[in-house]
Design an enzyme around this catalytic site. Structure first.
Site, PDB file in Angstrom:
ATOM      1  N   THR A 190       0.861  -1.181   0.000  1.00 27.95           N
ATOM      2  CA  THR A 190       0.000   0.000   0.000  1.00 27.95           C
ATOM      3  C   THR A 190       0.893   1.226   0.000  1.00 27.95           C
ATOM      4  OG1 THR A 190      -1.787  -1.127   1.160  1.00 27.95           O
ATOM      5  CG2 THR A 190      -1.813   1.276   1.226  1.00 27.95           C
TER       6      THR A 190
ATOM      7  N   PHE B  44       1.260   5.081   0.814  1.00 26.13           N
ATOM      8  CA  PHE B  44       0.699   6.104   1.682  1.00 26.13           C
ATOM      9  C   PHE B  44       1.286   7.460   1.312  1.00 26.13           C
ATOM     10  CE2 PHE B  44       0.163   2.242   4.059  1.00 26.13           C
ATOM     11  CZ  PHE B  44      -1.015   2.416   4.771  1.00 26.13           C
TER      12      PHE B  44
END
Length: 146
Positions: free
Chosen positions: A127, A129
C-alpha cells in the site's frame, strides 16, 4: 501532519482518498510518500485454537486480501471499520470464537495471541501512503523528489 493510503497493489486506487485530496486542494500538501508491505496475521484470545474460530473480523480490504485463507477454513466474514479496531473489539468483549485479521503488533497492544502469521493470499501486497501537511515543505537542495 497526516498519512493516508492512496493505492494498493491488489485493491487498486483508493478513490475516496483521491476525492478528499481533490476536495481539500490547496489546504493540504503532499510532502512525502511511503510504500508499505502489507502482512496480515490471524489474532484471537490467548489459548483459542484455530478450530474454535467461527468468524473473522477486519476491514473489508483486509478480508478481501485474505479471502483464500478465510475460504479454506470456511469462516464467516465480519466487516469492521479497521483492522486493529477488530482486535480491540475481540479483546474487550472476550470473544472466543472470533478472530481478527490485522498486523501482529496488535496482538501485543490488545493482549491477544497470533494464531497464524502471513495469511495474506498474495505476497506482492503493498500500500502506498501519502504524508500530508497543512503547509508546503521545500525540500533541501540535493534531496531527490518528484
Amino acid at each position: 501532519f497526516g498519512c493516508i493510503p492512496i493505492e494498493n497493489t491488489l485493491g487498486g486506487s483508493i478513490h475516496a482518498n483521491y476525492d478528499l485530496l481533490s476536495r481539500h486542494h490547496g489546504s493540504v500538501h503532499i510532502i512525502g510518500e511511503h510504500s508499505f508491505r502489507v502482512r496480515h496475521a490471524l489474532l484471537a484470545g490467548k489459548g483459542v485454537q484455530k478450530g474454535a474460530i467461527k468468524r473473522v473480523m477486519s476491514h473489508p480490504q483486509a478480508l478481501a486480501q485474505c479471502d483464500g485463507f478465510i475460504r479454506a477454513h470456511n469462516w464467516e466474514k465480519s466487516p469492521a471499520y479497521d483492522t486493529a479496531g477488530s482486535a480491540k473489539i475481540i479483546a474487550e468483549q472476550g470473544l472466543r470464537d472470533v478472530a481478527a485479521i490485522c498486523s501482529s503488533t496488535a496482538a501485543e497492544r490488545f493482549g491477544l495471541a497470533v494464531v497464524e502469521a502471513g495469511i495474506e493470499d498474495d505476497a506482492n501486497n503493498f500500500t502506498r501512503f501519502l504524508l500530508l501537511s497543512r503547509h508546503p515543505v521545500q525540500p533541501a537542495s540535493g534531496v531527490p523528489c518528484k
